[in-house]
Design a protein around this motif. Structure first.
Motif, PDB file in Angstrom:
ATOM      1  N   LYS A  28      -6.839  -5.626   3.333  1.00 35.92           N
ATOM      2  CA  LYS A  28      -7.680  -6.815   3.314  1.00 35.92           C
ATOM      3  C   LYS A  28      -8.933  -6.536   2.478  1.00 35.92           C
ATOM      4  CE  LYS A  28     -10.342  -9.621   6.550  1.00 35.92           C
ATOM      5  NZ  LYS A  28     -11.666  -9.178   6.894  1.00 35.92           N
ATOM      6  N   PRO A  29      -9.284  -7.470   1.584  1.00 36.74           N
ATOM      7  CA  PRO A  29     -10.519  -7.269   0.813  1.00 36.74           C
ATOM      8  C   PRO A  29     -11.730  -7.188   1.749  1.00 36.74           C
ATOM      9  CG  PRO A  29      -9.243  -9.105  -0.072  1.00 36.74           C
ATOM     10  CD  PRO A  29      -8.612  -8.708   1.219  1.00 36.74           C
ATOM     11  N   LYS A  30     -12.646  -6.315   1.423  1.00 41.98           N
ATOM     12  CA  LYS A  30     -13.829  -6.093   2.258  1.00 41.98           C
ATOM     13  C   LYS A  30     -14.650  -7.380   2.409  1.00 41.98           C
ATOM     14  CE  LYS A  30     -17.777  -3.042   2.742  1.00 41.98           C
ATOM     15  NZ  LYS A  30     -18.541  -1.949   2.211  1.00 41.98           N
ATOM     16  N   ASP A  31     -15.108  -7.612   3.626  1.00 34.55           N
ATOM     17  CA  ASP A  31     -15.973  -8.758   3.945  1.00 34.55           C
ATOM     18  C   ASP A  31     -15.354 -10.090   3.542  1.00 34.55           C
ATOM     19  OD1 ASP A  31     -17.917  -6.962   4.917  1.00 34.55           O
ATOM     20  OD2 ASP A  31     -18.746  -6.709   2.903  1.00 34.55           O
ATOM     21  N   THR A  32     -14.046 -10.235   3.707  1.00 36.93           N
ATOM     22  CA  THR A  32     -13.349 -11.455   3.322  1.00 36.93           C
ATOM     23  C   THR A  32     -12.478 -11.952   4.471  1.00 36.93           C
ATOM     24  OG1 THR A  32     -13.246 -10.715   1.031  1.00 36.93           O
ATOM     25  CG2 THR A  32     -11.711 -12.436   1.664  1.00 36.93           C
ATOM     26  N   ASN A  33     -12.522 -13.235   4.684  1.00 38.00           N
ATOM     27  CA  ASN A  33     -11.594 -13.889   5.600  1.00 38.00           C
ATOM     28  C   ASN A  33     -10.513 -14.558   4.769  1.00 38.00           C
ATOM     29  OD1 ASN A  33     -12.945 -13.345   8.093  1.00 38.00           O
ATOM     30  ND2 ASN A  33     -14.485 -14.842   7.506  1.00 38.00           N
ATOM     31  N   PRO A  34      -9.345 -14.842   5.387  1.00 42.79           N
ATOM     32  CA  PRO A  34      -8.313 -15.555   4.625  1.00 42.79           C
ATOM     33  C   PRO A  34      -8.856 -16.887   4.121  1.00 42.79           C
ATOM     34  CG  PRO A  34      -7.438 -14.740   6.715  1.00 42.79           C
ATOM     35  CD  PRO A  34      -8.922 -14.533   6.740  1.00 42.79           C
ATOM     36  N   PRO A  35      -8.351 -17.340   2.994  1.00 39.21           N
ATOM     37  CA  PRO A  35      -7.200 -16.830   2.256  1.00 39.21           C
ATOM     38  C   PRO A  35      -7.572 -15.682   1.307  1.00 39.21           C
ATOM     39  CG  PRO A  35      -7.973 -18.835   1.223  1.00 39.21           C
ATOM     40  CD  PRO A  35      -8.829 -18.622   2.439  1.00 39.21           C
ATOM     41  N   TYR A  36      -6.602 -14.779   1.116  1.00 41.44           N
ATOM     42  CA  TYR A  36      -6.724 -13.698   0.145  1.00 41.44           C
ATOM     43  C   TYR A  36      -5.333 -13.209  -0.203  1.00 41.44           C
ATOM     44  CZ  TYR A  36      -6.409 -10.855   4.433  1.00 41.44           C
ATOM     45  OH  TYR A  36      -6.026 -10.325   5.639  1.00 41.44           O
ATOM     46  N   TYR A  37      -5.259 -12.412  -1.254  1.00 37.64           N
ATOM     47  CA  TYR A  37      -4.007 -11.779  -1.666  1.00 37.64           C
ATOM     48  C   TYR A  37      -4.060 -10.291  -1.337  1.00 37.64           C
ATOM     49  CZ  TYR A  37      -3.109 -15.847  -4.694  1.00 37.64           C
ATOM     50  OH  TYR A  37      -2.898 -17.110  -5.192  1.00 37.64           O
ATOM     51  N   LEU A  38      -2.898  -9.730  -1.057  1.00 40.43           N
ATOM     52  CA  LEU A  38      -2.728  -8.285  -0.952  1.00 40.43           C
ATOM     53  C   LEU A  38      -1.799  -7.863  -2.083  1.00 40.43           C
ATOM     54  CD1 LEU A  38      -2.157  -7.938   2.898  1.00 40.43           C
ATOM     55  CD2 LEU A  38      -4.256  -7.512   1.608  1.00 40.43           C
ATOM     56  N   LEU A  39      -2.178  -6.836  -2.830  1.00 41.22           N
ATOM     57  CA  LEU A  39      -1.395  -6.347  -3.956  1.00 41.22           C
ATOM     58  C   LEU A  39      -0.922  -4.929  -3.652  1.00 41.22           C
ATOM     59  CD1 LEU A  39      -0.449  -6.740  -6.928  1.00 41.22           C
ATOM     60  CD2 LEU A  39      -2.652  -5.756  -7.618  1.00 41.22           C
ATOM     61  N   TYR A  40       0.388  -4.720  -3.770  1.00 40.73           N
ATOM     62  CA  TYR A  40       0.986  -3.411  -3.514  1.00 40.73           C
ATOM     63  C   TYR A  40       1.869  -3.011  -4.685  1.00 40.73           C
ATOM     64  CZ  TYR A  40       0.295  -4.760   1.422  1.00 40.73           C
ATOM     65  OH  TYR A  40      -0.218  -5.178   2.617  1.00 40.73           O
ATOM     66  N   GLY A  41       1.785  -1.748  -5.106  1.00 44.11           N
ATOM     67  CA  GLY A  41       2.769  -1.201  -6.025  1.00 44.11           C
ATOM     68  C   GLY A  41       4.014  -0.872  -5.224  1.00 44.11           C
ATOM     69  N   VAL A  42       5.180  -1.307  -5.692  1.00 45.67           N
ATOM     70  CA  VAL A  42       6.403  -1.124  -4.914  1.00 45.67           C
ATOM     71  C   VAL A  42       7.315  -0.077  -5.537  1.00 45.67           C
ATOM     72  CG1 VAL A  42       8.425  -2.284  -3.930  1.00 45.67           C
ATOM     73  CG2 VAL A  42       6.255  -3.492  -4.048  1.00 45.67           C
ATOM     74  N   THR A  43       7.833  -0.348  -6.730  1.00 50.66           N
ATOM     75  CA  THR A  43       8.744   0.607  -7.364  1.00 50.66           C
ATOM     76  C   THR A  43       8.340   0.822  -8.818  1.00 50.66           C
ATOM     77  OG1 THR A  43      10.322  -1.092  -8.081  1.00 50.66           O
ATOM     78  CG2 THR A  43      10.707  -0.086  -5.927  1.00 50.66           C
ATOM     79  N   ALA A  44       8.896   1.880  -9.411  1.00 52.64           N
ATOM     80  CA  ALA A  44       8.666   2.169 -10.822  1.00 52.64           C
ATOM     81  C   ALA A  44       9.934   2.768 -11.408  1.00 52.64           C
ATOM     82  CB  ALA A  44       7.508   3.147 -10.993  1.00 52.64           C
ATOM     83  N   GLN A  45      10.216   2.390 -12.652  1.00 56.95           N
ATOM     84  CA  GLN A  45      11.321   2.975 -13.403  1.00 56.95           C
ATOM     85  C   GLN A  45      10.772   3.357 -14.772  1.00 56.95           C
ATOM     86  OE1 GLN A  45      14.310  -0.052 -13.640  1.00 56.95           O
ATOM     87  NE2 GLN A  45      14.978   0.224 -11.542  1.00 56.95           N
ATOM     88  N   THR A  46      11.244   4.462 -15.306  1.00 54.06           N
ATOM     89  CA  THR A  46      10.830   4.874 -16.645  1.00 54.06           C
ATOM     90  C   THR A  46      12.053   4.980 -17.536  1.00 54.06           C
ATOM     91  OG1 THR A  46      10.947   7.225 -16.097  1.00 54.06           O
ATOM     92  CG2 THR A  46       8.825   6.140 -15.803  1.00 54.06           C
ATOM     93  N   GLY A  47      11.822   4.877 -18.824  1.00 51.40           N
ATOM     94  CA  GLY A  47      12.907   4.981 -19.792  1.00 51.40           C
ATOM     95  C   GLY A  47      12.341   5.038 -21.178  1.00 51.40           C
ATOM     96  N   GLY A  48      13.221   4.930 -22.142  1.00 53.09           N
ATOM     97  CA  GLY A  48      12.790   4.942 -23.529  1.00 53.09           C
ATOM     98  C   GLY A  48      13.964   5.040 -24.460  1.00 53.09           C
ATOM     99  N   ALA A  49      13.654   5.130 -25.729  1.00 47.18           N
ATOM    100  CA  ALA A  49      14.691   5.192 -26.758  1.00 47.18           C
ATOM    101  C   ALA A  49      15.438   6.521 -26.683  1.00 47.18           C
ATOM    102  CB  ALA A  49      14.047   5.025 -28.126  1.00 47.18           C
ATOM    103  N   PRO A  50      16.733   6.522 -26.998  1.00 46.10           N
ATOM    104  CA  PRO A  50      17.480   7.781 -27.033  1.00 46.10           C
ATOM    105  C   PRO A  50      16.866   8.757 -28.041  1.00 46.10           C
ATOM    106  CG  PRO A  50      18.961   5.898 -27.247  1.00 46.10           C
ATOM    107  CD  PRO A  50      17.554   5.372 -27.339  1.00 46.10           C
ATOM    108  N   PHE A  51      16.886  10.012 -27.724  1.00 48.32           N
ATOM    109  CA  PHE A  51      16.388  11.081 -28.585  1.00 48.32           C
ATOM    110  C   PHE A  51      14.887  10.992 -28.849  1.00 48.32           C
ATOM    111  CE2 PHE A  51      20.767  10.076 -30.000  1.00 48.32           C
ATOM    112  CZ  PHE A  51      21.388  11.164 -29.400  1.00 48.32           C
TER     113      PHE A  51
END
Length: 149
Positions: A28-51
């Motif tokens: 919860k954002p500090k000193d805030t009552n709803p409404p507000y958003y919560l942001l979470y990092g969930v997953t990550a994938q990495t990749g790139g060009a061959p070679f």
């Protein structure tokens, strides 16, 4: 390798500036009552060009939880589905909205050393309520596709 923290900070700033609603990163954002958003990092994938650098590209998934709640000025009020869905609409437009004339994003997501090459809705499970504390939340997950510049 693309670091997550700068992307998280940029996404949080985008969501706050585009909607005018406070954003808490994982709590919860500090000193805030709803409404507000919560942001979470969930997953990550990495990749790139061959070679080449197989970690030059990343796909990061973030969860945005819209938290509606009672009006502090009205002790008999409570969070409602309408408010949570309105907040979800704002978040969806903030992150995914494009200018129909140019095709450009309505709200830039600027991360030093990184180009945002795609944004999409990963999943949208929708709303849930908690009768004990008069809040309603609505969950969305967004994919952010990035490449190193």
């Amino acid at each position: 390798m693309i670091a997550r923290l700068p992307v998280t900070m940029a996404l949080s700033a985008l969501l706050t500036s585009a909607t005018g609603i406070p954003v808490g990163r994982g709590r919860k954002p500090k000193d805030t009552n709803p409404p507000y958003y919560l942001l979470y990092g969930v997953t990550a994938q990495t990749g790139g060009a061959p070679f080449a650098d197989l970690n030059e590209d990343s796909t990061l998934v973030y969860q945005v939880t819209s938290v509606s709640g009672p009006d502090p000025a009205n002790p008999d009020s409570h969070g409602v589905a309408d408010q949570a869905e309105w907040m979800a609409d704002l978040a969806r437009t903030a992150i995914l909205g494009r200018d129909p004339a140019t095709g450009l994003w309505l709200h830039g997501l600027t991360v030093p050393g990184v180009s945002v090459i795609g944004r999409s809705l990963d999943t949208e499970p929708g709303g849930t309520s908690d009768q004990s504390d008069a809040i309603m939340s609505y969950v969305q997950r967004f994919r952010i596709d990035l490449t190193s510049t």
